[in-house]
Design a protein around this motif. Structure first.
Motif, mmCIF file in Angstrom:
data_model
loop_
_atom_site.group_PDB
_atom_site.id
_atom_site.type_symbol
_atom_site.label_atom_id
_atom_site.label_comp_id
_atom_site.label_asym_id
_atom_site.label_seq_id
_atom_site.Cartn_x
_atom_site.Cartn_y
_atom_site.Cartn_z
ATOM 1 N N ALA A 152 0.811 -1.217 0.000
ATOM 2 C CA ALA A 152 0.000 0.000 0.000
ATOM 3 C C ALA A 152 0.848 1.272 0.000
ATOM 4 O O ALA A 152 0.319 2.373 -0.158
ATOM 5 C CB ALA A 152 -0.918 0.006 1.225
ATOM 6 N N LEU A 153 2.158 1.123 0.165
ATOM 7 C CA LEU A 153 3.029 2.285 0.298
ATOM 8 C C LEU A 153 3.003 3.222 -0.919
ATOM 9 O O LEU A 153 2.946 4.452 -0.743
ATOM 10 C CB LEU A 153 4.456 1.827 0.599
ATOM 11 N N PRO A 154 3.028 2.724 -2.159
ATOM 12 C CA PRO A 154 2.975 3.651 -3.308
ATOM 13 C C PRO A 154 1.737 4.542 -3.298
ATOM 14 O O PRO A 154 1.832 5.745 -3.597
ATOM 15 C CB PRO A 154 2.991 2.714 -4.518
ATOM 16 N N ALA A 155 0.594 3.977 -2.948
ATOM 17 C CA ALA A 155 -0.635 4.781 -2.884
ATOM 18 C C ALA A 155 -0.565 5.776 -1.736
ATOM 19 O O ALA A 155 -1.061 6.915 -1.850
ATOM 20 C CB ALA A 155 -1.848 3.868 -2.723
ATOM 21 N N LYS A 156 0.035 5.374 -0.629
ATOM 22 C CA LYS A 156 0.173 6.268 0.518
ATOM 23 C C LYS A 156 1.084 7.446 0.174
ATOM 24 O O LYS A 156 0.841 8.587 0.583
ATOM 25 C CB LYS A 156 0.735 5.480 1.708
ATOM 26 N N ILE A 157 2.114 7.177 -0.607
ATOM 27 C CA ILE A 157 3.017 8.238 -1.064
ATOM 28 C C ILE A 157 2.301 9.151 -2.041
ATOM 29 O O ILE A 157 2.407 10.385 -1.965
ATOM 30 C CB ILE A 157 4.282 7.623 -1.683
ATOM 31 N N GLU A 158 1.551 8.575 -2.959
ATOM 32 C CA GLU A 158 0.826 9.366 -3.957
ATOM 33 C C GLU A 158 -0.169 10.321 -3.301
ATOM 34 O O GLU A 158 -0.381 11.447 -3.774
ATOM 35 C CB GLU A 158 0.104 8.444 -4.934
ATOM 36 N N SER A 159 -0.760 9.903 -2.200
ATOM 37 C CA SER A 159 -1.744 10.741 -1.502
ATOM 38 C C SER A 159 -1.101 11.763 -0.568
ATOM 39 O O SER A 159 -1.793 12.613 -0.005
ATOM 40 C CB SER A 159 -2.694 9.853 -0.692
ATOM 41 N N GLY A 160 0.211 11.664 -0.380
ATOM 42 C CA GLY A 160 0.898 12.597 0.505
ATOM 43 C C GLY A 160 0.938 12.172 1.952
ATOM 44 O O GLY A 160 1.367 12.949 2.818
ATOM 45 N N ASP A 161 0.515 10.947 2.240
ATOM 46 C CA ASP A 161 0.467 10.473 3.624
ATOM 47 C C ASP A 161 1.789 9.851 4.088
ATOM 48 O O ASP A 161 1.893 9.427 5.249
ATOM 49 C CB ASP A 161 -0.664 9.445 3.778
ATOM 50 N N TYR A 162 2.751 9.768 3.207
ATOM 51 C CA TYR A 162 4.103 9.302 3.563
ATOM 52 C C TYR A 162 5.062 10.287 2.901
ATOM 53 O O TYR A 162 5.052 10.463 1.689
ATOM 54 C CB TYR A 162 4.336 7.881 3.055
ATOM 55 N N THR A 163 5.890 10.954 3.716
ATOM 56 C CA THR A 163 6.728 12.037 3.221
ATOM 57 C C THR A 163 8.204 11.633 3.166
ATOM 58 O O THR A 163 8.599 10.558 3.637
ATOM 59 C CB THR A 163 6.597 13.273 4.107
ATOM 60 N N LEU A 164 9.017 12.538 2.650
ATOM 61 C CA LEU A 164 10.460 12.289 2.614
ATOM 62 C C LEU A 164 11.037 12.134 4.013
ATOM 63 O O LEU A 164 11.963 11.346 4.229
ATOM 64 C CB LEU A 164 11.161 13.441 1.879
ATOM 65 N N TYR A 165 10.489 12.853 4.957
ATOM 66 C CA TYR A 165 10.999 12.718 6.323
ATOM 67 C C TYR A 165 10.558 11.406 6.973
ATOM 68 O O TYR A 165 11.270 10.862 7.834
ATOM 69 C CB TYR A 165 10.603 13.936 7.167
ATOM 70 N N ASP A 166 9.411 10.877 6.570
ATOM 71 C CA ASP A 166 9.045 9.527 7.010
ATOM 72 C C ASP A 166 10.068 8.523 6.499
ATOM 73 O O ASP A 166 10.436 7.569 7.198
ATOM 74 C CB ASP A 166 7.651 9.160 6.486
ATOM 75 N N ALA A 167 10.535 8.752 5.266
ATOM 76 C CA ALA A 167 11.546 7.867 4.689
ATOM 77 C C ALA A 167 12.848 7.937 5.486
ATOM 78 O O ALA A 167 13.483 6.907 5.752
ATOM 79 C CB ALA A 167 11.795 8.231 3.225
#
Length: 449
Positions: free
Chosen positions: A176-191
């Motif tokens: 589900a991570l790609p969709a979470k990134i696309e929606s903005g719910d996972y950021t560069l700082y989360d990475a």
């Protein structure tokens, strides 16, 4: 195609027809040089050779005597390639066909090195008619189409799945991570936080949690966009310096170093070492290109989809957006030789752009389609990487502008990034220096925000 362009193309075609016996009865040598080309990208030049064979067969059936010898030369180093082309151009021995990044169109067209390909081929005819319009736009400058896209690609974010599982992610969460990134719910700082967890758990060595590309490249403009940067103003065509976005971008890499997940001496790492490490789990999170898929397999990663997740580059903050850069290479026809040589070179480029031939390059090298009909070619349609990457990445792709000032604009940006990354300067000082240099050297070409 405008009337004037059609008339010029018709005039060239008529002249060739009148002189076909004289021109087509003699041997022709067509040279093609390609930059940034490794072992898996051989079809960038080989397809020109295949096209020459096809053109000679067609001529023979028409009762014409045509012999085309294709001289091929590839360069793995972009610097060596650009230097070689520049020197050849100065001595008026530039290759007839040049395979390069689209950003060279603006300066090379203004210097007279290349000719508009639209003067020699009909862009409304097949196979040009099925090339994606946005890629033809990228091959254009000042209202003219100068080349044809040789390939398409984008630059994804990668995660090593076993390490993500080891720090607590389930299989479902990773998928589900790609969709979470696309929606903005996972950021560069989360990475960066996940990269730190991987290092703390001993899964990767210090400085290998977040493992960026090791040299300057188009990839770094993605991070500028992730923090709200705009590369070019759509209305004026001017370049855009967004001071806050540049500051936030530099700060992100400085923070990665401060957290210990990226080394201050990372830039300049050997590319062979880097490829082997990211392919085999010695790095946790990194970014690269769609063509890396082929290289990872070469490095021994035989279960890409089992071990590696890919996505857009996450947004950096609320000002930015998830994105990816597409940096198509293009076929360009040089000013070497007369109109008849340019016409033959353009025909070879057109044939090399046919769906089946371009698919040979796309699948072998891990690139994406340049035209809509390639998705119907079994070799492409049956390739999971090509299919998934096209859908997941390309709709969000941005491109670098064809702008004569962009090379200098780019170099200043990266110089500031490198200074703040390595700790030679603070982020504030690096950005201030960038702003000052922009104002001093290209103020008229840039919108300051």
């Amino acid at each position: 195609m405008t009337l004037s362009k059609s008339l010029k193309l018709a005039a060239i075609t008529a002249a060739l027809a009148l002189s076909s016996t004289a021109v087509l009865a003699k041997d022709l040598t067509i040279s093609v040089w390609s930059g940034g080309t490794g072992e898996s990208e051989n079809y960038r030049v080989d397809n020109i050779e295949i096209a020459a064979d096809e053109l000679m067969r067609e001529a023979a059936i028409s009762g014409e005597e045509l012999t085309i010898k294709v001289e091929k030369k590839t360069f793995t180093s972009w610097d060596d390639f650009k230097q070689a082309v520049t020197l050849a151009a100065e001595s008026k021995t530039a290759p007839n066909i040049i395979v390069t990044g689209h950003e060279d169109i603006a300066p090379w067209s203004q210097s007279g090195l290349i000719r508009p390909i639209e003067d020699y081929i009909d862009l409304d005819a097949w196979p040009m008619s099925q090339i994606y319009p946005n890629l033809l736009d990228i091959a254009s400058f000042n209202g003219q189409v100068w080349g044809l896209p040789q390939d398409a690609e984008s630059r994804p974010f990668f995660f090593f799945k076993p390490h993500m599982k080891a720090i607590g992610y389930s299989d479902e969460q990773i998928e589900a991570l790609p969709a979470k990134i696309e929606s903005g719910d996972y950021t560069l700082y989360d990475a960066l936080n996940d990269a730190k967890k991987m290092q703390d758990a001993g899964l990767v060595e210090q400085g290998h949690g977040f493992y960026p590309r090791v040299s300057n490249g188009p990839d770094y403009w993605q991070f500028y966009v992730s923090f709200g940067g705009e590369i070019q103003d759509k209305e004026t065509g001017k370049l855009v310096f967004n001071k806050q976005a540049m500051t936030d971008m530099y700060q992100f890499f400085a923070d990665a170093v401060k957290m210990g997940v990226t080394s201050p001496t990372h830039l300049g790492t050997d590319w062979g070492q880097w490829y082997n490490e990211v392919a085999n789990g010695k790095a946790g999170i990194w970014h690269g290109g769609t063509w890396h898929y082929a290289r990872y397999k070469k490095e021994g990663q035989q279960d890409f989809f089992g071990n590696i997740q890919f996505s857009l580059i996450p947004e950096g903050n609320a000002n930015g957006k998830p994105n990816t850069v597409t940096h198509p290479l293009v076929y360009l026809v040089s000013n070497t030789g007369d109109d008849e040589v340019a016409e033959i070179s353009s025909q070879l480029v057109a044939i090399a752009s046919e769906p089946r031939l371009n698919t040979l390059h796309a699948i072998k090298s891990g690139h994406l389609a340049i035209g809509s009909e390639q998705t119907a070619i079994p070799l492409y349609a049956n390739d999971r990487w090509a299919s998934e990457a096209t859908v997941r990445l390309l709709p969000h792709a941005v491109s670098m502008p064809n702008n004569t000032e962009f090379g200098a604009f780019w170099n200043v940006m990266f110089k500031g990034l490198e200074a703040s990354w390595t700790g030679q300067k603070s982020v504030a000082d690096a950005v201030a220096d960038v702003e000052a240099e922009y104002k001093a050297t290209m103020a008229d070409a840039i919108i300051m925000k």
